[in-house]
Design a protein around this motif. Structure first.
Motif, PDB file in Angstrom:
ATOM      1  N   SER A  74      55.976  34.933   3.251  1.00  0.00           N
ATOM      2  CA  SER A  74      56.740  34.630   4.460  1.00  0.00           C
ATOM      3  C   SER A  74      58.129  34.084   4.104  1.00  0.00           C
ATOM      4  CB  SER A  74      55.897  33.719   5.349  1.00  0.00           C
ATOM      5  OG  SER A  74      56.610  32.604   5.753  1.00  0.00           O
ATOM      6  N   SER A  89      66.294  40.140   1.134  1.00  0.00           N
ATOM      7  CA  SER A  89      66.339  41.272   2.064  1.00  0.00           C
ATOM      8  C   SER A  89      67.083  42.460   1.456  1.00  0.00           C
ATOM      9  CB  SER A  89      67.000  40.855   3.385  1.00  0.00           C
ATOM     10  OG  SER A  89      68.389  40.668   3.180  1.00  0.00           O
ATOM     11  N   GLN A 105      65.353  34.249   1.745  1.00  0.00           N
ATOM     12  CA  GLN A 105      64.937  35.445   2.481  1.00  0.00           C
ATOM     13  C   GLN A 105      66.094  36.432   2.665  1.00  0.00           C
ATOM     14  OE1 GLN A 105      63.064  36.397   6.785  1.00  0.00           O
ATOM     15  NE2 GLN A 105      62.146  34.693   5.705  1.00  0.00           N
ATOM     16  N   MET A 115      59.940  34.894   1.598  1.00  0.00           N
ATOM     17  CA  MET A 115      60.779  35.988   1.088  1.00  0.00           C
ATOM     18  C   MET A 115      60.934  37.113   2.119  1.00  0.00           C
ATOM     19  SD  MET A 115      61.825  35.087  -1.878  1.00  0.00           S
ATOM     20  CE  MET A 115      61.503  33.368  -2.261  1.00  0.00           C
ATOM     21  N   GLY A 116      60.252  36.986   3.256  1.00  0.00           N
ATOM     22  CA  GLY A 116      60.361  38.021   4.289  1.00  0.00           C
ATOM     23  C   GLY A 116      59.682  39.321   3.878  1.00  0.00           C
ATOM     24  N   LYS A 117      58.614  39.229   3.084  1.00  0.00           N
ATOM     25  CA  LYS A 117      57.890  40.434   2.651  1.00  0.00           C
ATOM     26  C   LYS A 117      56.464  40.385   3.187  1.00  0.00           C
ATOM     27  CE  LYS A 117      61.447  41.595   0.046  1.00  0.00           C
ATOM     28  NZ  LYS A 117      62.481  42.389   0.713  1.00  0.00           N
TER      29      LYS A 117
END
Ligand code: TLP
Length: 354
Positions: A52, A197, A193, A54-56
């Motif tokens: 979460s 991205s 993050q 790292m936005g993955k």
């Protein structure tokens, strides 16, 4: 830094940092299971947190940054595929050629600029490899942020976006070696993050500035992490009650990120102090994170300087025959920095004097 009566100022790396008291408590109390069965609740919690942040979609705990990068390269590339890497990158210089030796991956180095960026002309040249049987097909580009051998430089988001666009337009993936991604985020005044991205997959380390004893996380989409999970097993990196590692990681991600500002301020003070010492030449960086690279004359004087510092209890790592790297971390205080600068003046007088 070693646990011993003698107080050393260990500036060799942020990897020498010891766990915090809160980490030791969390390790002792961690709820455990067998992570090879996916049953360690503490590991599962850390992996969800990392994904979460790292936005993955998913994340995988691995023992080291080296294994994180290796598992990523082997999950992205098959034998005979080409991975484009920086000429000064950790993956190319410091990982024992693992992707080539163990995975048959052809590493194609592209020049790194002093700022840790990839030379875009060389990158375009590599990306333009014809789909012809003579050439190893390019599958992946690897970027590093912050860039270790480039003095801890944070790589600009605009450059990352450019590399990512160029690489994706050719149908390749981008892996980010974000060993020190939180240092980069702090220096670039952005979030991890946002940096991540610009890459399909990212690995980051718990055992550097965040002071954990062990561990890195590899993050990406679910399919990629499923492949990386198999590679991790193949490499012997499937750990059983790995919650003892993950527990410290959770403490790190909740309590140790903001304090990196202290390391950056200490590195700035160290750079300013060393710049005033006759015989030392501090390399300029546009934005400093937690590293200082400096030159110390010819190889013989540099060796004498390093030895004189060691005699005084200050440890540095040699970058090459004439330059050194000093890294600030949780085990180094502002008073240590002031002392290290004063001792550097003494050591320089001894090493460079007639
Ligand atoms: N770097 C170490 C040494 O290997 C040079 C250090 O002291 O800085 N990516 C980057 C950018 C790194 O700097 C490192 C460690 C790694 C990956 C590998 O991490 P580990 O040591 O956990 O395998």
């Amino acid at each position: 830094m070693r646990e011993s009566a003698e107080r050393l100022i260990d500036l060799r790396s942020d990897t020498v940092s010891l766990p915090t008291p809160e980490m030791r408590e969390a390790i002792a109390r961690a709820e455990l299971g067998d992570d090879v069965y996916g049953e360690d609740p503490t590991v599962n919690r850390l992996e969800a947190m990392a994904a979460s942040m790292m936005g993955k979609e998913a994340a995988l705990l691995v023992p080291s940054g080296t294994m994180g990068n290796l598992a990523a390269m082997l999950a992205h590339c098959g034998r005979g595929d080409r991975a484009i890497v920086g000429s000064q990158s950790h993956t190319f210089v410091y990982e024992a050629g693992g992707a080539s030796a163990l995975g048959g991956v052809v590493m194609a180095p592209v020049r790194n600029t002093d700022d840790g960026e990839l030379d875009l002309d060389e990158l375009k040249h590599e990306l333009a490899t014809p789909a012809d049987a003579h050439f190893a097909p390019p599958k992946l580009a690897v970027i590093e942020n912050t860039h270790n051998r480039c003095g801890g430089a944070p790589v600009a988001l605009s450059h990352m976006a450019e590399v990512s666009d160029l690489t994706h337009s050719r149908g390749l993936k981008v892996h980010l070696d974000g060993a020190r991604i939180f240092n980069a985020a702090l220096a670039l005044e952005t979030t991890a993050q946002t940096i991540a991205s610009h890459a399909d997959t990212v690995s980051f380390c718990l055992s550097k500035g965040l002071a954990c004893p062990i561990g890195s996380l590899l993050c990406g989409n679910r399919d990629f992490i499923a492949r990386a999970h198999r590679v991790r097993k193949m490499l012997g990196g499937g750990m059983r009650q790995a919650g003892v590692v993950a527990a410290a990681g959770i403490v790190a991600l909740t309590t140790m990120i903001d304090r990196l500002a202290e390391d950056h301020a200490n590195a700035r003070a160290l750079a300013e102090g060393l710049a005033l010492v006759a015989g030392l030449n501090v390399r300029h960086v546009k934005r400093r994170t937690n590293m200082v690279v400096f030159d110390a004359g010819d190889p013989a004087s540099a060796r004498r300087f390093q030895a004189a510092m060691k005699e005084r209890g200050v440890l540095l790592s040699a970058r090459d025959a004439t330059s050194f790297r000093a890294v600030t971390h949780y085990g180094v205080t502002r008073a240590d920095i002031d002392r290290a600068v004063a001792l550097a003046a003494e050591a320089a007088a001894e090493a460079f004097g007639d």
